[in-house]
Enzyme design. Structure first.
Site, PDB file in Angstrom:
ATOM      1  N   GLU A  32       0.926  -1.155   0.449  1.00 27.71           N
ATOM      2  CA  GLU A  32       0.488   0.275   0.110  1.00 27.71           C
ATOM      3  C   GLU A  32       0.555   1.239  -0.085  1.00 27.71           C
ATOM      4  O   GLU A  32       2.051   1.551   0.586  1.00 27.71           O
ATOM      5  CB  GLU A  32      -1.039  -0.039   1.320  1.00 27.71           C
ATOM      6  CG  GLU A  32      -2.031   1.311   1.541  1.00 27.71           C
ATOM      7  CD  GLU A  32      -2.316   1.477   2.565  1.00 27.71           C
ATOM      8  OE1 GLU A  32      -2.769  -0.150   3.086  1.00 27.71           O
ATOM      9  OE2 GLU A  32      -3.847   2.153   3.054  1.00 27.71           O
ATOM     10  N   ARG A 257       5.779 -12.671   9.849  1.00 26.62           N
ATOM     11  CA  ARG A 257       6.415 -11.228   8.715  1.00 26.62           C
ATOM     12  C   ARG A 257       7.893 -11.760  10.143  1.00 26.62           C
ATOM     13  O   ARG A 257       8.458 -11.895  10.965  1.00 26.62           O
ATOM     14  CB  ARG A 257       5.411 -10.240   9.238  1.00 26.62           C
ATOM     15  CG  ARG A 257       5.302 -10.252  11.229  1.00 26.62           C
ATOM     16  CD  ARG A 257       4.367  -9.275  11.115  1.00 26.62           C
ATOM     17  NE  ARG A 257       4.399  -7.695  10.259  1.00 26.62           N
ATOM     18  CZ  ARG A 257       4.196  -6.999   9.666  1.00 26.62           C
ATOM     19  NH1 ARG A 257       2.981  -7.235   8.828  1.00 26.62           N
ATOM     20  NH2 ARG A 257       4.609  -5.409   9.515  1.00 26.62           N
ATOM     21  N   LYS A 267       4.406   0.548   8.167  1.00 23.48           N
ATOM     22  CA  LYS A 267       5.025   2.015   7.886  1.00 23.48           C
ATOM     23  C   LYS A 267       4.275   2.898   9.264  1.00 23.48           C
ATOM     24  O   LYS A 267       4.742   4.273   9.553  1.00 23.48           O
ATOM     25  CB  LYS A 267       4.006   1.817   6.716  1.00 23.48           C
ATOM     26  CG  LYS A 267       5.552   1.302   5.810  1.00 23.48           C
ATOM     27  CD  LYS A 267       4.317   1.722   4.267  1.00 23.48           C
ATOM     28  CE  LYS A 267       3.575   0.326   4.715  1.00 23.48           C
ATOM     29  NZ  LYS A 267       2.411  -0.513   3.300  1.00 23.48           N
TER      30      LYS A 267
HETATM   31  P1  ATP Z   1       3.119  -2.142   7.307  1.00 24.27           P
HETATM   32  O1  ATP Z   1       2.855  -2.558   8.657  1.00 24.27           O
HETATM   33  O2  ATP Z   1       4.435  -1.566   7.339  1.00 24.27           O
HETATM   34  O3  ATP Z   1       2.291  -1.747   6.693  1.00 24.27           O
HETATM   35  P2  ATP Z   1       1.718  -4.016   6.127  1.00 24.27           P
HETATM   36  O4  ATP Z   1       1.618  -5.329   5.309  1.00 24.27           O
HETATM   37  O5  ATP Z   1       0.353  -2.939   6.063  1.00 24.27           O
HETATM   38  O6  ATP Z   1       2.768  -3.306   6.068  1.00 24.27           O
HETATM   39  P3  ATP Z   1       2.132  -3.723   2.862  1.00 24.27           P
HETATM   40  O7  ATP Z   1       2.139  -2.092   1.977  1.00 24.27           O
HETATM   41  O8  ATP Z   1       0.896  -4.337   2.359  1.00 24.27           O
HETATM   42  O9  ATP Z   1       2.435  -3.296   4.671  1.00 24.27           O
HETATM   43  O10 ATP Z   1       3.161  -4.948   2.633  1.00 24.27           O
HETATM   44  C1  ATP Z   1       2.962  -4.940   1.141  1.00 24.27           C
HETATM   45  C2  ATP Z   1       3.556  -6.448   1.389  1.00 24.27           C
HETATM   46  O11 ATP Z   1       4.997  -6.398   2.021  1.00 24.27           O
HETATM   47  C3  ATP Z   1       2.355  -7.334   1.788  1.00 24.27           C
HETATM   48  O12 ATP Z   1       2.112  -8.576   1.134  1.00 24.27           O
HETATM   49  C4  ATP Z   1       2.809  -7.462   3.520  1.00 24.27           C
HETATM   50  O13 ATP Z   1       2.770  -8.936   3.946  1.00 24.27           O
HETATM   51  C5  ATP Z   1       4.385  -7.738   3.347  1.00 24.27           C
HETATM   52  N1  ATP Z   1       5.292  -7.193   4.627  1.00 24.27           N
HETATM   53  C6  ATP Z   1       4.824  -6.551   5.443  1.00 24.27           C
HETATM   54  N2  ATP Z   1       5.686  -6.442   6.136  1.00 24.27           N
HETATM   55  C7  ATP Z   1       6.251  -7.404   6.503  1.00 24.27           C
HETATM   56  C8  ATP Z   1       6.742  -7.534   7.741  1.00 24.27           C
HETATM   57  N3  ATP Z   1       7.379  -7.176   8.609  1.00 24.27           N
HETATM   58  N4  ATP Z   1       7.856  -8.938   7.354  1.00 24.27           N
HETATM   59  C9  ATP Z   1       7.303  -9.755   5.719  1.00 24.27           C
HETATM   60  N5  ATP Z   1       6.551  -9.403   4.580  1.00 24.27           N
HETATM   61  C10 ATP Z   1       6.275  -7.909   5.407  1.00 24.27           C
HETATM   62 MG    MG Z   2      -0.030  -1.308   7.288  1.00 18.26          MG
HETATM   63 MG    MG Z   3      -1.283  -3.978   4.145  1.00 13.74          MG
END
Ligand code: ATP
Ligand code: MG
Ligand code: MG
Length: 550
Positions: A32, A257, A267
């Site tokens: 995102e 994760r 983020k």
């Molecule tokens: P954040 O909580 O940091 O915003 P998110 O999962 O909401 O992380 P996204 O932009 O949706 O952020 O992430 C893109 C991809 O990266 C998703 O498929 C998510 O599962 C993966 N991802 C995000 N954080 C991690 C992590 N700490 N370890 C492994 N994969 C991750």
């Molecule tokens: Mg997020």
């Molecule tokens: Mg997400």
């Protein structure tokens, strides 16, 4: 060197290819655009791009941009840059927002099938009537609206007739399902907000749990890899694909994760650090963001080797960040040329060395690599050494400078300390010594041995520069345990700025992001933000030594 140890996902893919379920695979990385990518994302990137590469499939770079309130073009651009920098190329660059028409049509299809309804309850009322794990939810009074009424209301939602929060579209599934995600989840909401891609065309936006499976299905994703917290949502994911009658059926697979010690990896939290001014932006070298570690001097090769080593597991864990440091040292050892730098300078005057004379001494360019050749560094009567390399009252086993002790100056001569000078505050400002011309490095001198070797720079021919040393941003190993807030555990000493000197030879053409191994100290990279034409600023990537054992 692929790590198969824990990659259960590869086994799923192998089975799917062997059984003929898929002829080839398509994966995606779906961030995102609401912030900058971090090391956790790197794990997901390595995984999705790595699988596509290994199995000769395709990988989509897809922006999951369905929430206009938090998304921005700035983030889109940084994410693209970061993925490329990590060394990956996508087959398709896609935006979920390009599917808004199709998603809307699929929602209409659900309404027509009696599988979705417009609900007037507020967000809070929906939460309150959802029930708990032990208690069923309560059906909404709007649940039994007619299909015609729902179609009319949903269209009017789209046309902007209602305010934010006035109505939502909910899937009509089962308010007493043991899986809370099945209790009539919200699939569309009203948000009068300009979208970075679609502008003001839409004022209703699909929710993640509805949009994501559709995005995957529309793109023909075969294996949709996400993090463990979405495990409970998988039945809803499958429900959406099925009830929306999508042709292509993707399979969601969850993995753990990545969490690292002494930092936060989200983020939202990283944005807080930026907004609260704890760091000087998303690319602060202390941040675990890709842009932060790039500015600090991390290499994509080290990050990829690290992601490969930790593998893919089904259980959450926190990885010691010193493991990443280990891979950095391994990589930088082979890439970063040696240079002598003095970070906390103390002047050393060699009283028996001719005044006004400068000689050039030959030193090696790379550690443990003769092929990298040598360079000439200037040496004269006045040098700088590290303050720590002199002690007025030496502690036991101290082998460096103290009055009466002889020490080797790396690549130069043996120097015996004779005395030192203090200023009016009692601070040592200068030490004196005598050198022995016969002990010149490379001369084959074997007459006597010394126990300590220190590095130095020529005070008359050196370059003043700034060194920025970093420690972890967060003090606790598990920043979120016992309900403590990570903002209350900021390490006040995470940044140390020093003014010192570096030898002129190795760094004379140094430009931002060039990397060096400072002798006896650590790996450094030229900062991209604070370096000017007049002043080099070095970021410490990682110190040389670590007590960490693999
Ligand atoms: P954040 O909580 O940091 O915003 P998110 O999962 O909401 O992380 P996204 O932009 O949706 O952020 O992430 C893109 C991809 O990266 C998703 O498929 C998510 O599962 C993966 N991802 C995000 N954080 C991690 C992590 N700490 N370890 C492994 N994969 C991750
Ligand atoms: Mg997020
Ligand atoms: Mg997400």
């Amino acid at each position: 060197s692929e790590n198969n140890r824990t990659n259960f996902i590869k086994n799923i893919i192998k089975d799917d290819l062997a059984s003929g379920k898929h002829k080839s695979i398509v994966t995606r990385f779906p961030p995102e655009p609401n912030g900058y990518l971090h090391i956790g994302h790197a794990k997901s990137i390595c995984l999705n791009f790595g699988l596509a590469e290994e199995f000769n499939g395709k990988v989509n770079m897809r922006f999951d941009d369905t929430n206009p309130l938090k998304e921005d073009e700035e983030y889109v651009n940084s994410i693209k840059e970061d993925v490329k920098w990590l060394g990956f190329n996508w087959d398709n660059l896609l935006f979920a927002s390009d599917y808004f028409d199709e998603m809307y049509n699929r929602a209409v299809l659900l309404i027509k099938k009696g599988k979705a309804y417009v609900c007037d309850l507020s967000q809070e009322e929906i939460r309150e009537t959802r029930g708990t794990l032990t208690e069923p939810g309560k059906e909404s009074p709007y649940r039994n609206r007619s299909i015609e009424e729902n179609l009319d209301l949903f269209e009017r939602m789209k046309n902007g007739e209602f305010a934010n929060g006035e109505k939502v579209l909910r899937a009509k599934i089962d308010m007493s399902s043991p899986n809370l995600n099945f209790r009539d989840p919200v699939i569309y909401r009203i948000a009068h907000s300009t979208h970075h891609n679609t502008g003001d065309k839409w004022c209703i936006y699909p929710m993640y749990s509805f949009a994501h499976p559709l995005e995957d299905a529309i793109e023909g994703i075969t294996h949709s890899i996400c993090t463990l917290e979405f495990e409970d949502q998988r039945p809803l994911y499958d429900w959406v694909v099925r009830e929306c009658e999508m042709e292509s059926v993707p399979r969601q697979i969850e993995f753990a994760r990545l969490n690292l010690t002494n930092t936060v990896m989200s983020k939202r939290k990283l944005k807080l650090l930026v907004d609260e001014g704890v760091t000087d932006g998303w690319d602060d070298p202390r941040m675990p963001t890709i842009s932060g570690v790039r500015r600090r001097g991390f290499t994509p090769e080290a990050i990829r080797a690290f992601c490969n080593e930790i593998g893919v597991a089904k259980a959450d864990s926190t990885v010691d960040s010193r493991l990443l440091d280990h891979f950095l040292r391994e990589d930088l050892q082979q890439k970063a040329p040696l240079a002598m730098a003095v970070l906390k300078p103390l002047k050393l005057v060699i009283t028996n060395y001719p005044e006004g004379q400068t000689e050039m001494l030959e030193v090696e360019n790379m550690a443990k690599n003769e092929e990298a050749g040598t360079r000439m560094v200037p040496f004269s009567r006045e040098l700088y050494i590290e303050r720590d390399d002199f002690m007025e009252e030496p502690v036991k086993k101290y082998r460096r400078f103290f009055v009466g002790n002889e020490v080797r100056l790396k690549g130069a001569y043996f120097v015996k300390c004779t005395d030192f000078v203090k200023d009016e505050n009692g601070e040592i400002v200068e030490i004196h010594g005598t050198y022995d011309p016969e002990t010149k490095s490379g001369s084959g001198f074997t007459g006597r041995k010394v126990k300590g070797t220190v590095h130095w720079v020529d005070a008359n021919n050196c370059v003043p520069c700034e060194f920025r040393l970093f420690e972890p941003l967060i003090l606790d190993n598990d920043p979120e345990n016992e309900g403590k807030h990570f903002l209350d555990q900021i390490n006040p000493n995470s940044l140390e700025v020093l003014q010192g000197y570096v030898e002129p030879t190795q760094i004379k053409d140094a430009k931002p992001l060039d990397k060096f191994q400072f002798v006896r100290n650590g790996f450094y990279s030229v900062d991209t933000k604070y370096t000017t034409d007049d002043k080099l600023v070095f970021n410490r990537i990682v110190p040389l030594k670590s007590s960490f054992k693999l």
